[in-house]
Enzyme design. Sequence first.
Site, mmCIF file in Angstrom:
data_model
loop_
_atom_site.group_PDB
_atom_site.id
_atom_site.type_symbol
_atom_site.label_atom_id
_atom_site.label_comp_id
_atom_site.label_asym_id
_atom_site.label_seq_id
_atom_site.Cartn_x
_atom_site.Cartn_y
_atom_site.Cartn_z
ATOM 1 N N LYS A 150 38.899 29.030 35.737
ATOM 2 C CA LYS A 150 39.306 28.568 37.064
ATOM 3 C C LYS A 150 38.566 27.271 37.366
ATOM 4 C CE LYS A 150 37.920 32.531 38.730
ATOM 5 N NZ LYS A 150 37.569 33.609 39.680
ATOM 6 N N GLY B 243 39.313 31.917 44.537
ATOM 7 C CA GLY B 243 39.282 32.412 43.162
ATOM 8 C C GLY B 243 39.821 33.830 43.047
ATOM 9 N N ASP B 244 39.581 34.650 44.065
ATOM 10 C CA ASP B 244 40.108 36.012 44.064
ATOM 11 C C ASP B 244 41.624 36.006 44.237
ATOM 12 O OD1 ASP B 244 37.435 36.921 43.919
ATOM 13 O OD2 ASP B 244 37.262 36.786 46.100
ATOM 14 N N ASN C 57 32.299 36.110 37.977
ATOM 15 C CA ASN C 57 31.786 36.110 39.357
ATOM 16 C C ASN C 57 30.265 36.159 39.413
ATOM 17 O OD1 ASN C 57 33.317 35.816 41.762
ATOM 18 N ND2 ASN C 57 34.458 37.667 41.293
#
Length: 311
Positions: free
Chosen positions: A232, A263-264, A172
Amino acid sequence: MTHVRESSGAVVTFGEAMGLATSSQVGSMLHERVLGLSFGGAEANVAIGLSRLGVPSVWMSRLGDDSLGRLIRREMSAENVSVIARVDDNAPTGFMLKERLGGDRTNVFFYRAGSAASRMSPEDLDARAVRNAALLHITGIAPALSASARATTERAVHIAKEAGTPISFDLNYRAKLWTRGEAAAVFRSLIPDSEIVFAGENEARILFPDVASAADLPRALVDLGSRRAVIKQGAEGCTAFIDGEILKVPAVAVKPIDTVGAGDAFVAGFLSQFLGGARPLECLERAVITGAMACLVAGDWEGAAFLEELG
């Protein structure tokens, strides 16, 4: 196949959540008169995603003594997330504005300098919750916020390691918070303690700028010490290196409304299966589904999938 500890408690995470105002119309916010109010934050998004998938979750942070802080606490609790957050009388809850530009394009403006979350310290952690957790989930956002927030991350990892609590780590990277060099140094210190590492292609290349193929990136992350690594890739799905095998899963095709938080949701989907002892391919297949579903609803977490929606 390596042994996966069965879930015996909640997933614990900590980090920053901010109030979020989003334009109701597509286009510049210059003449926007109506804004929708919510909140967002990577770790909070994962906690909500896990809760909706039937995995107990705990989120720790600091919040300001203000309406945004109270909104975040209330909404997280309404999503059945256990909230452990000190109220900081001397700092506000952070805030962000999201401008919708059409399709899946957005601009996000952050107002987080001096926020309550940026003042997190190791004393804000509930050590018992970390020790008893099924898993500790960390991201690269918290250590980028401030020196004290970085120390909080280091302390959480230390507690988890001593207790044998597995750690998942989502890189992140946030370019507005620190340089690629600063981030790379911290990433290299955290990856060896991680059971699972998640990263986007560009995030992984902060560490491996010379690795051309996305298929080689998860293997490179494992070579740094992580046991598993997942890249990802948005509309291209994901690539992972798990138990000595490269796995590639295509994305679920959707027409995205808002990709923020996808993405979370992907991470939550993966972890929900992982903690249940599912096979790696099953973990990845759920992850791409939950990631895609999050894109169908505006908001950072509102589109997170419920377990009953997955059949």
